[in-house]
Design a protein around this motif. Sequence first.
Motif, short mmCIF file in Angstrom:
data_model
loop_
_atom_site.label_atom_id
_atom_site.label_comp_id
_atom_site.label_asym_id
_atom_site.label_seq_id
_atom_site.Cartn_x
_atom_site.Cartn_y
_atom_site.Cartn_z
N ALA B 15 0.79 -1.07 -0.08
CA ALA B 15 -0.08 0.00 -0.15
C ALA B 15 0.79 1.19 -0.12
O ALA B 15 0.48 2.28 -0.78
CB ALA B 15 -0.87 0.12 1.21
N PHE B 18 2.36 1.86 -3.29
CA PHE B 18 1.34 2.36 -4.28
C PHE B 18 1.11 3.94 -3.90
O PHE B 18 1.15 4.63 -4.85
CB PHE B 18 0.13 1.76 -3.97
CG PHE B 18 -1.20 2.08 -4.85
CD1 PHE B 18 -0.93 1.98 -5.98
CD2 PHE B 18 -2.26 2.50 -4.21
CE1 PHE B 18 -1.86 2.38 -7.16
CE2 PHE B 18 -3.21 2.83 -5.04
CZ PHE B 18 -3.16 2.76 -6.47
N ILE B 33 -7.24 1.96 -3.30
CA ILE B 33 -6.06 1.16 -3.25
C ILE B 33 -6.61 -0.32 -3.11
O ILE B 33 -5.57 -1.00 -3.97
CB ILE B 33 -5.23 1.64 -1.89
CG1 ILE B 33 -5.24 3.05 -1.70
CG2 ILE B 33 -4.12 0.67 -1.44
CD1 ILE B 33 -4.69 3.36 -0.28
#
Lengths: 148, 148
Positions: B15, B18, B33
């Motif tokens: 995450a 990202f 996400i």
Amino acid sequence: MTVIFSKKCELALQAVLFLSIKPKDEFLSARDISKELQLPKEFISKVLQKLTETGIVGSKKGKTGGFFLAKDPSEIRLIQIVETIDGLGVFEKCVLGFPGCSPDNPCPLHNKWGHLRDEAFKMLTEFTLAELKDSAEKKIGNLKFDIL
Amino acid sequence: MTVIFSKKCELALQAVLFLSIKPKDEFLSARDISKELQLPKEFISKVLQKLTETGIVGSKKGKTGGFFLAKDPSEIRLIQIVETIDGLGVFEKCVLGFPGCSPDNPCPLHNKWGHLRDEAFKMLTEFTLAELKDSAEKKIGNLKFDIL
DNA sequence: TTAATTACAGATTATTTTGTCTTTAATTGA
DNA sequence: TCAATTAAAGACAAAATAATCTGTAATTAA
């Protein structure tokens, strides 16, 4: 929090190291091993049963029965114990949990981590119980003091 | 079977990687996400909340709200995410589960494993999100194909 | 032959980890 | 203001792992 080996596997490695420092004609009961390693007897039992299935450990039932190494310590590699108990997934799966991690489509840690993972694999493949005997003897001998 | 990081931690690392490849003024919702990483939304939410507590990630509630990196990617090291989610136990505990494993009273793998563990720690400490940006971009961009 | 002891097998429980759901509070746009 | 949307918080459920218990079969010593 997570470690490299499962508890089961840690325990298996400890137990097998313990067997390897004992005379090879001696039968060690789960209770004996449990006492000395300070680990639950039934769990020891379970794990060693698994190792008997794959021929690393042998066993004998009945009075005076117990467990023993089925091969010479010089022929038992740590990786064999790990493979039996945990499998080799750790050495294959992406360390970040990404799907399809491969040289073609690597995760950001693929190369660096891959290298370390290979080293770890190599270490476990190279070490036999014979090579660890001396240090296992020392460590297990000291266990009673560690627990205090 | 066990890997170096918990699932939670893998997810946290994904995450954060990202977030690091998105424009820094963009708010990414847990749903966004989740969609792109193909991971459960609530789990993402949970883990990012933890990371907001330690100031790695920021968040905004309400419409147009979401998560974002609270620092510059060059100032976020992987080890900080690991420490927040899993703690540093892996780098301290005996790999064989022996008690009292230390240089004075080492387990049979203490030195060899210790070396690898230190390397891993070093790797996680040295890498910042900034350095991983390019490869994270590639990997995450390819995710949709990997799932097939 | 009998009693004791042991591994074996499988069921069961407990704990941890993973994942979901529900409710609340904040924020924004209409 | 009001409705929609979001993170936050915590309860809850499911799954995996760890650990225990129970009964059975094998073996041995008496």
